[in-house]
Design an enzyme around this catalytic site. Structure first.
Site, PDB file in Angstrom:
ATOM      1  N   LYS A 151      35.265 -75.616 -51.288  1.00 28.43           N
ATOM      2  CA  LYS A 151      35.042 -76.072 -49.920  1.00 28.43           C
ATOM      3  C   LYS A 151      36.340 -76.020 -49.113  1.00 28.43           C
ATOM      4  CE  LYS A 151      30.635 -77.162 -49.710  1.00 28.43           C
ATOM      5  NZ  LYS A 151      29.710 -76.487 -48.784  1.00 28.43           N
ATOM      6  N   TYR A 198      34.236 -84.030 -57.403  1.00 31.36           N
ATOM      7  CA  TYR A 198      33.887 -82.747 -56.797  1.00 31.36           C
ATOM      8  C   TYR A 198      34.560 -81.553 -57.465  1.00 31.36           C
ATOM      9  CZ  TYR A 198      31.340 -80.980 -52.709  1.00 31.36           C
ATOM     10  OH  TYR A 198      30.425 -80.398 -51.866  1.00 31.36           O
TER      11      TYR A 198
END
Length: 277
Positions: free
Chosen positions: A160, A153
């Site tokens: 996030k 990620y």
């Protein structure tokens, strides 16, 4: 019905496979009026999806990298409805060189792009809609829990994590107006966006082995959409600043279950008594 009479702004609908589409679909079924957003050439896809939701569903222009679009959005919603009861933020993007194990080599320009679109836009959208939330309301941001580092990620994970912090600060500042702000952390789902994440399929397959309730990247959209609708309703009226997990319980378990345990060597007790000294 859960959302009877509610006026909801839903971002992030591209195709019927979009998670935001499922949220909009359930919201309409529960009595809500819905307006979508889209921008650029992709807006035609959003408009096509809007027709599948309900004839006459409107799509407003919103490019979160264009500051002028936010006041225009406020005015368009004011003219259309006069108020807004709920908002779904379902917008995220990171350039290719900000994902897939390239963390140490990602240039600032790519990290900046990811942050602006995926994180800062939550604040901008909240600021645009809050003046119309005259009766209070709910803002829900779709999330992927990033309290840990994930192998694929990279800078989207950083964005996030920052978004989760942004949700808490928005909850602090908008709470006195009766506006709740929460993040909805879903497990991995098969969407158009997910296809752009290197190694997504492997992560999704592993997820189902660890989640106590199980998980399907294709069949769990419904669970996430229903939870989003609950958050957009009045039923969680004292819940704000939270990260609500809809991930089959994956986040609560440290490792997949041990399916087989080797028997100890002959003569060694299964639970040996600790020796003193």
């Amino acid at each position: 019905m859960l959302l009877q009479g509610k006026k909801l702004l839903i971002t992030g609908v591209l195709t019927p496979q979009s998670l935001a589409f499922g949220v909009a679909e359930h919201a309409i079924a529960q009595g809500a009026e819905v307006i979508l957003t889209g921008f650029g050439r992709a807006k035609s896809l959003t408009e096509r999806s809007a027709k599948r939701l309900k004839p006459g569903t409107e799509v407003l222009e919103l490019d979160v990298t264009n500051p002028a679009h936010f006041p225009a959005l406020t005015e368009a919603l004011r003219q259309k409805w006069g108020r807004v009861d709920g908002v779904l933020h379902a917008i995220a993007y990171a350039p290719e060189d900000a994902l897939g194990g390239n963390f140490l080599n990602t240039p600032w320009e790519s990290a900046q792009t990811a942050f602006r679109i995926s994180t800062f836009s939550v604040k901008e959208l909240a600021v645009a809609c809050a003046p119309l939330m005259t009766q209070g309301g709910s803002i829900v941001a779709l999330d992927f829990d990033n309290r840990q580092a994930w192998p694929i990620y990279d800078w989207m994970g950083v964005c996030k994590a920052a978004m989760e912090a942004t949700v808490r600060y928005l909850a602090r500042d908008l709470g006195p107006r009766g506006i709740r702000v929460n993040a909805l952390a879903a497990g991995p789902l098969a969407t158009v966006a997910a296809k752009g994440i290197p190694g997504f399929k492997a992560l999704a397959q592993y997820w189902g082995k660890q989640a106590p309730l199980g998980w399907s990247d294709k069949d769990s959209h419904d669970h996430v959409a229903k939870t989003a609708c609950a958050l957009l309703s009045d039923w969680l009226s004292s819940t704000t600043g939270e990260m609500i997990h809809v991930d089959g319980g994956y986040h609560a378990v440290g490792a997949p279950p041990v399916e087989t345990v080797e028997a100890p060597p002959e003569g060694v007790p299964a639970n040996p008594t600790p020796q003193e000294g």
